[in-house]
Every structure is written in C-alpha cells, then in structure tokens.
Design an enzyme around this catalytic site. Structure first.
Site, PDB file in Angstrom:
ATOM      1  N   SER A  70       0.821  -1.216   0.000  1.00 16.83           N
ATOM      2  CA  SER A  70       0.000   0.000   0.000  1.00 16.83           C
ATOM      3  C   SER A  70       0.853   1.264   0.000  1.00 16.83           C
ATOM      4  O   SER A  70       0.325   2.370  -0.113  1.00 16.83           O
ATOM      5  CB  SER A  70      -0.900   0.002   1.251  1.00 16.83           C
ATOM      6  OG  SER A  70      -0.084  -0.163   2.408  1.00 16.83           O
TER       7      SER A  70
ATOM      8  N   ARG B  36      -1.412  -4.871   5.643  1.00 19.41           N
ATOM      9  CA  ARG B  36      -1.859  -5.233   6.987  1.00 19.41           C
ATOM     10  C   ARG B  36      -3.237  -5.879   6.936  1.00 19.41           C
ATOM     11  O   ARG B  36      -3.557  -6.739   7.740  1.00 19.41           O
ATOM     12  CB  ARG B  36      -1.977  -3.983   7.857  1.00 19.41           C
ATOM     13  CG  ARG B  36      -0.676  -3.291   8.058  1.00 19.41           C
ATOM     14  CD  ARG B  36      -0.835  -2.336   9.186  1.00 19.41           C
ATOM     15  NE  ARG B  36      -0.329  -1.019   8.828  1.00 19.41           N
ATOM     16  CZ  ARG B  36       0.008  -0.114   9.724  1.00 19.41           C
ATOM     17  NH1 ARG B  36      -0.147  -0.361  10.995  1.00 19.41           N
ATOM     18  NH2 ARG B  36       0.469   1.049   9.345  1.00 19.41           N
TER      19      ARG B  36
ATOM     20  N   ALA C 129       8.242  -1.960   3.827  1.00 16.61           N
ATOM     21  CA  ALA C 129       7.298  -1.490   4.855  1.00 16.61           C
ATOM     22  C   ALA C 129       8.024  -1.039   6.118  1.00 16.61           C
ATOM     23  O   ALA C 129       8.938  -1.709   6.593  1.00 16.61           O
ATOM     24  CB  ALA C 129       6.310  -2.600   5.202  1.00 16.61           C
ATOM     25  N   SER C 130       7.618   0.082   6.636  1.00 18.71           N
ATOM     26  CA  SER C 130       8.115   0.606   7.910  1.00 18.71           C
ATOM     27  C   SER C 130       7.298   1.855   8.196  1.00 18.71           C
ATOM     28  O   SER C 130       6.938   2.572   7.263  1.00 18.71           O
ATOM     29  CB  SER C 130       9.603   0.982   7.795  1.00 18.71           C
ATOM     30  OG  SER C 130      10.208   1.073   9.063  1.00 18.71           O
TER      31      SER C 130
ATOM     32  N   TYR D  44      22.468  11.719  10.468  1.00 20.15           N
ATOM     33  CA  TYR D  44      21.989  12.487  11.626  1.00 20.15           C
ATOM     34  C   TYR D  44      22.908  12.292  12.837  1.00 20.15           C
ATOM     35  O   TYR D  44      23.650  11.322  12.914  1.00 20.15           O
ATOM     36  CB  TYR D  44      20.543  12.081  11.958  1.00 20.15           C
ATOM     37  CG  TYR D  44      19.600  12.576  10.885  1.00 20.15           C
ATOM     38  CD1 TYR D  44      18.883  13.751  11.053  1.00 20.15           C
ATOM     39  CD2 TYR D  44      19.494  11.897   9.675  1.00 20.15           C
ATOM     40  CE1 TYR D  44      18.060  14.232  10.054  1.00 20.15           C
ATOM     41  CE2 TYR D  44      18.674  12.359   8.656  1.00 20.15           C
ATOM     42  CZ  TYR D  44      17.965  13.537   8.856  1.00 20.15           C
ATOM     43  OH  TYR D  44      17.165  14.015   7.856  1.00 20.15           O
TER      44      TYR D  44
ATOM     45  N   LYS E 280      14.787   3.999  11.954  1.00 22.67           N
ATOM     46  CA  LYS E 280      15.450   3.520  10.732  1.00 22.67           C
ATOM     47  C   LYS E 280      16.884   3.057  11.038  1.00 22.67           C
ATOM     48  O   LYS E 280      17.361   2.071  10.476  1.00 22.67           O
ATOM     49  CB  LYS E 280      15.470   4.612   9.654  1.00 22.67           C
ATOM     50  CG  LYS E 280      14.099   5.024   9.150  1.00 22.67           C
ATOM     51  CD  LYS E 280      13.268   3.872   8.624  1.00 22.67           C
ATOM     52  CE  LYS E 280      13.721   3.323   7.289  1.00 22.67           C
ATOM     53  NZ  LYS E 280      12.816   2.221   6.824  1.00 22.67           N
TER      54      LYS E 280
HETATM   55  P1  NAP Z   1       4.477   5.036   2.924  1.00 28.98           P
HETATM   56  O1  NAP Z   1       3.780   5.273   1.651  1.00 28.98           O
HETATM   57  O2  NAP Z   1       3.909   5.630   4.164  1.00 28.98           O
HETATM   58  O3  NAP Z   1       4.678   3.474   3.109  1.00 28.98           O
HETATM   59  C1  NAP Z   1       4.901   2.879   4.342  1.00 28.98           C
HETATM   60  C2  NAP Z   1       4.434   1.443   4.238  1.00 28.98           C
HETATM   61  O4  NAP Z   1       4.750   0.772   5.449  1.00 28.98           O
HETATM   62  C3  NAP Z   1       2.915   1.338   4.045  1.00 28.98           C
HETATM   63  O5  NAP Z   1       2.646   0.298   3.144  1.00 28.98           O
HETATM   64  C4  NAP Z   1       2.443   0.981   5.429  1.00 28.98           C
HETATM   65  O6  NAP Z   1       1.238   0.250   5.469  1.00 28.98           O
HETATM   66  C5  NAP Z   1       3.582   0.088   5.894  1.00 28.98           C
HETATM   67  N1  NAP Z   1       3.546  -0.087   7.337  1.00 28.98           N
HETATM   68  C6  NAP Z   1       3.689   0.846   8.298  1.00 28.98           C
HETATM   69  N2  NAP Z   1       3.543   0.279   9.511  1.00 28.98           N
HETATM   70  C7  NAP Z   1       3.273  -1.043   9.289  1.00 28.98           C
HETATM   71  C8  NAP Z   1       3.007  -2.158  10.126  1.00 28.98           C
HETATM   72  N3  NAP Z   1       2.964  -2.052  11.467  1.00 28.98           N
HETATM   73  N4  NAP Z   1       2.797  -3.369   9.559  1.00 28.98           N
HETATM   74  C9  NAP Z   1       2.829  -3.502   8.203  1.00 28.98           C
HETATM   75  N5  NAP Z   1       3.053  -2.489   7.362  1.00 28.98           N
HETATM   76  C10 NAP Z   1       3.277  -1.273   7.904  1.00 28.98           C
HETATM   77  O7  NAP Z   1       5.965   5.591   2.856  1.00 28.98           O
HETATM   78  P2  NAP Z   1       7.120   5.335   1.783  1.00 28.98           P
HETATM   79  O8  NAP Z   1       7.735   6.650   1.513  1.00 28.98           O
HETATM   80  O9  NAP Z   1       6.660   4.487   0.669  1.00 28.98           O
HETATM   81  O10 NAP Z   1       8.140   4.542   2.704  1.00 28.98           O
HETATM   82  C11 NAP Z   1       8.527   3.225   2.426  1.00 28.98           C
HETATM   83  C12 NAP Z   1       9.872   2.967   3.060  1.00 28.98           C
HETATM   84  O11 NAP Z   1      10.830   3.881   2.560  1.00 28.98           O
HETATM   85  C13 NAP Z   1       9.902   3.121   4.574  1.00 28.98           C
HETATM   86  O12 NAP Z   1      10.750   2.113   5.074  1.00 28.98           O
HETATM   87  C14 NAP Z   1      10.531   4.496   4.777  1.00 28.98           C
HETATM   88  O13 NAP Z   1      11.196   4.579   6.009  1.00 28.98           O
HETATM   89  C15 NAP Z   1      11.518   4.486   3.622  1.00 28.98           C
HETATM   90  N6  NAP Z   1      11.979   5.816   3.198  1.00 28.98           N
HETATM   91  C16 NAP Z   1      11.113   6.724   2.700  1.00 28.98           C
HETATM   92  C17 NAP Z   1      11.578   7.964   2.300  1.00 28.98           C
HETATM   93  C18 NAP Z   1      10.671   9.027   1.744  1.00 28.98           C
HETATM   94  O14 NAP Z   1      11.094  10.185   1.647  1.00 28.98           O
HETATM   95  N7  NAP Z   1       9.469   8.694   1.326  1.00 28.98           N
HETATM   96  C19 NAP Z   1      12.950   8.272   2.423  1.00 28.98           C
HETATM   97  C20 NAP Z   1      13.811   7.303   2.931  1.00 28.98           C
HETATM   98  C21 NAP Z   1      13.311   6.080   3.305  1.00 28.98           C
HETATM   99  P3  NAP Z   1      -0.194   0.989   5.667  1.00 28.98           P
HETATM  100  O15 NAP Z   1      -0.560   1.510   4.319  1.00 28.98           O
HETATM  101  O16 NAP Z   1      -1.064  -0.101   6.161  1.00 28.98           O
HETATM  102  O17 NAP Z   1       0.031   2.079   6.670  1.00 28.98           O
END
Ligand code: NAP
Length: 339
Positions: free
Chosen positions: A10, A33, A83-84, A131, A160
């Site tokens: 998602s 989830r 996922a995170s 950081y 992270k």
């Molecule tokens: P996102 O769209 O918010 O995606 C986060 C995903 O993690 C969603 O699918 C969410 O599921 C899932 N998730 C959160 N808590 C969970 C749980 N307890 N059990 C199962 N799934 C869970 O954000 P994104 O930007 O795509 O981030 C994806 C990854 O990239 C993360 O690890 C984030 O730390 C990393 N990241 C992102 C960025 C950025 O700028 N976007 C930069 C560096 C790293 P739901 O939809 O159910 O909430």
C-alpha cells in the site's frame, strides 16, 4: 523470471517497486496489513499503468505480529522489505516507530532465510546515515552511520537506524547464507499513484497548497521514487550489491526555497499559491505548534547536509533523473489526483 516479495504494497515506494518488477516480467507477492486493501492497491497500480491479474498476489502481515510472514516468503527468490512506519508527525512514544521497524525487519529476514530466499533488499533511509553529526562540510556517504546520541535525533531517524543495524547484525549472526543489500534514500518525490501517498510528498503538496506563507530555511536531498525503485531492482540481482548499502540521492542538497521557485516557474497557474519568500525561523517554530509535519523538521532548520549517490552510480550503473524533473512530476501527479 523470479518470484519477488514486496512488503507494504500500500506504500508509495513499494507501489513503484511492484510496477517495475511486473514490467520486468517477475511474479510479485505483496503484504498489506489488511487484505481488504487489495482493490485499492490494484487501483493504484492501474493508475501506474499495470493490470497484473494473477501475477500479483496479496498476503496479510503486520510488522508487529509473527502471523503471515512465513506464508508470504515461501517460494520467493527475492524480497524487498519496504514497509516501515513513516508518519507525518512525532509519536508520543518512540517505540510506536522503533518496534515495528526493527522487529518487522527481523520477522521478514527470519521468514526469508527459512524460505531459502536468495537476497533481501531493505529500504533503509538517509535517516540511518546523516543524523547526529552536527554540521559538517564533507558529503555523507554509505560509510556514515547516524549517531543516536546526537541532538537532532527523532523517533523516525532512531527507528530507521536501529532497524538497519538490527538487519546487518541478523545477517552476520544468523543469516545462514541469506544475502542483504540496503537502499538509503533521501527525501523521495515522484508521481503519486493514489491519494494515500507518503509523508515526503508533503514537501511539494505543502508548497502547492500554499500551506505556509513562505519557505522555511530547510533543505534536503531529493530523489525520484522511480529511481529508488530502479535501485532496489538493481540491488536485488547485481552480485556486487551483496552486503552493501547504497545512498539514493539525485544531485546534492536542495533548499526548499529552490523547490518553491522551480514549481512557480514550471507549474504555471497550478502554482498560484506557491510562496517564494523565505520564512524567518521564529515563524516556523510557531507554525510547528499547529503542524506536526513541520515540527518533525525543526531540528533541521538552517542545516546544510551534503550527500552523494556516487556509489550506486559507479557500482550498479544507477542513473537518477534530476530532482527538478522529479518535483515537477510530483506536482503534476498531485494536480491530476485533484482532478
Ligand atoms: P508510505 O507510503 O507511508 O509506506 C509505508 C508502508 O509501510 C505502508 O505500506 C504501510 O502500510 C507500511 N507499514 C507501516 N507500519 C506497518 C506495520 N505495522 N505493519 C505492516 N506495514 C506497515 O511511505 P514510503 O515513503 O513508501 O516509505 C517506504 C519505506 O521507505 C519506509 O521504510 C521508509 O522509512 C523508507 N523511506 C522513505 C523515504 C521518503 O522520503 N518517502 C525516504 C527514505 C526512506 P499501511 O498503508 O497499512 O500504513
């Protein structure tokens, strides 16, 4: 062709990873989830040009529970653990982020090892690199680790850093031949696939909406989600990626004011509300009282952090598009979404 598990289907980055895996001919499994979200995820992928039918299957798994991970990993050649939790605000209890990030990564790694998966690519972050070091001139690279004793540590950067460290420790101690590669993106922009987009999209969304009367003196590295997905795919199969981290950044550090100016220049009428003046820091502190996503950025006010994606380019032949293109494509996708 291979069978690949992508966790958190998602999510913004996971959605683009799934699109590229399908495009490359792989079978894809994804975890959510709640399986009730399958139609919504399929609709988002359709908006991205894919109608995979049976080439994509869904499994229910939560990072905080053991249930579902074994079934999801069984029969997979590779796994992308994307996922995170990445919420817009700061939780009251940091463990709301740390526990799912760390324990979820360990659950996925254990399931992948036991299923005989060849390699896991973990989506870590620049948050695990840049950081806790104060201001420094030298660009950050993959040899740097966030210092959790520093004064700019948030629950997210902590989650992270701890999760990535735990993943490397797991591979060293009990990986039993499972391979690991890590991608560490900076702020990710790019075309949104649906209304449930990532926190990082707020950089462009907030400017387009005119949510603030000016740009805070904030800066960051930026990278496009399509290039982040491409880097995951390269890190998945390239022999040279095993045991390595890859910082994903397009170009170098950018001030938010430059993003605002670019949108104003390139988005015509749609950018009517984009503010181009610089906000004084005191005003940003006041705005943070109302806006949790601004509060999260307060420790970064005025800080200039350089970083380099040279390793991914040199080792994996990665070639990211410009941050300018990515910001414009983000804004255009948001405008399409608003109809
Ligand atoms: P996102 O769209 O918010 O995606 C986060 C995903 O993690 C969603 O699918 C969410 O599921 C899932 N998730 C959160 N808590 C969970 C749980 N307890 N059990 C199962 N799934 C869970 O954000 P994104 O930007 O795509 O981030 C994806 C990854 O990239 C993360 O690890 C984030 O730390 C990393 N990241 C992102 C960025 C950025 O700028 N976007 C930069 C560096 C790293 P739901 O939809 O159910 O909430």
């Amino acid at each position: 062709m291979s069978t690949v598990l992508v966790t958190g289907g998602s999510g913004f980055i996971a959605g683009h990873c799934i699109l590229q895996l399908l495009d490359a001919g792989h079978e894809v499994r994804t975890t959510v989830r709640n399986l009730a979200r399958e139609p919504e995820v399929r609709a988002a992928l359709k908006a991205g040009g894919a109608e995979p039918g049976a080439r994509l299957s869904f499994f229910a798994a939560d990072l905080t529970s053991d249930k579902g991970w074994t079934e999801a990993a069984k029969g997979c050649d590779y796994a992308l653990h994307v996922a995170s939790p990445f919420p817009p605000g700061v939780p009251k209890d940091e463990n709301e982020l740390i526990v799912p990030a760390r324990d979820g990564a360990l659950r996925l790694l254990r399931a992948a090892r036991d299923a005989g998966v060849k390699r896991v690519v973990l989506t870590s972050s620049f948050a695990a690199i840049g950081y806790g070091h104060g201001v420094r001139k030298k660009p950050f690279d993959e040899t740097d680790w966030t210092d959790l004793d520093g004064d700019d540590i948030t629950p997210y950067t902590k989650s992270k850093t701890i999760a990535e460290r735990a993943a490397w420790d797991f591979i060293a101690r009990e990986g039993n031949g499972l391979e690991l590669a890590v991608v560490n993106p900076v702020g990710v922009l790019g075309p949104v696939l649906g209304p449930d987009y990532s926190t990082s999209i707020q950089i462009v969304k907030g400017l387009m909406d005119g949510a603030m009367p000016g740009s805070p003196k904030l800066g960051f590295g930026l990278v496009d989600v399509r290039d982040v997905a491409d880097l995951h795919l390269r890190a998945m199969t390239d022999p040279a990626a095993n045991g390595e981290r890859f910082l994903a950044i397009s170009g170098d550090f950018v001030w938010m004011r430059d993003v605002a100016r670019l949108l104003k220049e390139r988005m015509g009428k749609a950018a009517g509300k984009v503010p181009t003046r610089q906000l004084p820091n005191w005003l940003v502190f006041i705005a943070a009282l109302r806006m949790p996503e601004v509060k999260l950025l307060l420790p970064e006010l005025g800080k200039e952090k350089h970083a380099t994606g040279e390793k991914a380019m040199r080792v994996l032949g990665w070639s990211p598009r410009s941050w300018e293109q990515s910001a414009v494509d983000t804004a255009e996708s948001l405008a399409r979404l608003d109809g």
